[in-house]
Design an enzyme around this catalytic site. Structure first.
Site, PDB file in Angstrom:
ATOM      1  N   HIS A  40      16.206  38.732  76.102  1.00 34.92           N
ATOM      2  CA  HIS A  40      16.745  37.454  75.632  1.00 34.92           C
ATOM      3  C   HIS A  40      16.770  37.459  74.111  1.00 34.92           C
ATOM      4  O   HIS A  40      16.080  38.251  73.474  1.00 34.92           O
ATOM      5  CB  HIS A  40      15.904  36.284  76.154  1.00 34.92           C
ATOM      6  CG  HIS A  40      14.499  36.319  75.609  1.00 34.92           C
ATOM      7  ND1 HIS A  40      13.498  37.067  76.198  1.00 34.92           N
ATOM      8  CD2 HIS A  40      13.945  35.740  74.520  1.00 34.92           C
ATOM      9  CE1 HIS A  40      12.381  36.930  75.500  1.00 34.92           C
ATOM     10  NE2 HIS A  40      12.628  36.132  74.462  1.00 34.92           N
ATOM     11  N   HIS A 126      17.620  39.616  67.759  1.00 36.64           N
ATOM     12  CA  HIS A 126      17.384  40.861  68.482  1.00 36.64           C
ATOM     13  C   HIS A 126      16.963  40.594  69.922  1.00 36.64           C
ATOM     14  O   HIS A 126      16.533  39.493  70.262  1.00 36.64           O
ATOM     15  CB  HIS A 126      16.304  41.678  67.772  1.00 36.64           C
ATOM     16  CG  HIS A 126      14.952  41.037  67.853  1.00 36.64           C
ATOM     17  ND1 HIS A 126      14.572  40.006  67.014  1.00 36.64           N
ATOM     18  CD2 HIS A 126      13.910  41.254  68.694  1.00 36.64           C
ATOM     19  CE1 HIS A 126      13.335  39.626  67.323  1.00 36.64           C
ATOM     20  NE2 HIS A 126      12.919  40.359  68.337  1.00 36.64           N
TER      21      HIS A 126
END
Length: 182
Positions: A40, A126
């Protein structure tokens, strides 16, 4: 409740990323590789939120996220934390997208307005792929990963997620906002 605000990559992007790191998992077994279901993009880490602050936090997040437009996102290379260090304790796939910084700034301000303490460190978008203790040699892990995949997706929702330390599913969406446009 330990929580964060996040969005999830599309199944196609997850598959592309999984193919890119599959061989590395076998070659770098000393890393603790995250499960693809857990990949995620954390937009805002909240940590432990006092239950008394939760109603105000949800109202503030509603104000920012209700009707928020979809985000066009794409994978953007490999990276590590700490940044530019000879040894890495976290390995990640970068994410880029227009309006990400503005969204994160809005979410930080919303949380602060609800009395929730928010980290002030720079936002580095990220997807965490692995953690390592002791840290890995940065050059080796990045070389082993090879060329980063190219893939993109359009966000369809943003979630307030509870992070649990036990149980089958580590993450549970507490509230979701569909990205649909204003």
């Amino acid at each position: 409740m330990r929580s964060f605000v996040a969005l999830w990559p599309s199944p196609e992007v997850v598959e592309t990323l999984d193919r890119a790191v599959r061989h590395v998992r076998r070659r770098v077994p000393e890393a603790k590789w995250t499960r693809r279901e857990e990949w995620h993009l954390t937009l805002l880490f909240l940590g432990e939120v006092d239950g008394a602050l939760m109603p105000g936090l949800l109202e503030a997040l509603d104000h920012v996220l209700d009707g928020y437009p979809p985000l066009d996102l794409s994978l953007d290379g490999w990276g590590v934390f700490p940044l530019s260090a000879p040894r890495a304790s976290v390995v990640w796939a970068g994410v880029t997208g227009e309006h990400l910084i503005g969204l994160v700034d809005g979410l930080r301000e919303a949380a602060r307005s609800a009395g929730v303490r928010v980290e002030s460190r720079p936002f580095v978008p990220h997807l965490t792929l692995a953690r390592a203790r002791p840290p890995l040699v940065t050059e080796r892990i990045l070389r082993t990963l090879g060329p980063p995949p190219r893939a993109g997706w359009r966000s369809d929702r943003i979630d307030l997620v509870e992070s649990r330390r036990v149980g089958e599913s580590r993450y549970r969406a507490v509230r979701s906002w569909e990205t649909s446009g204003r």
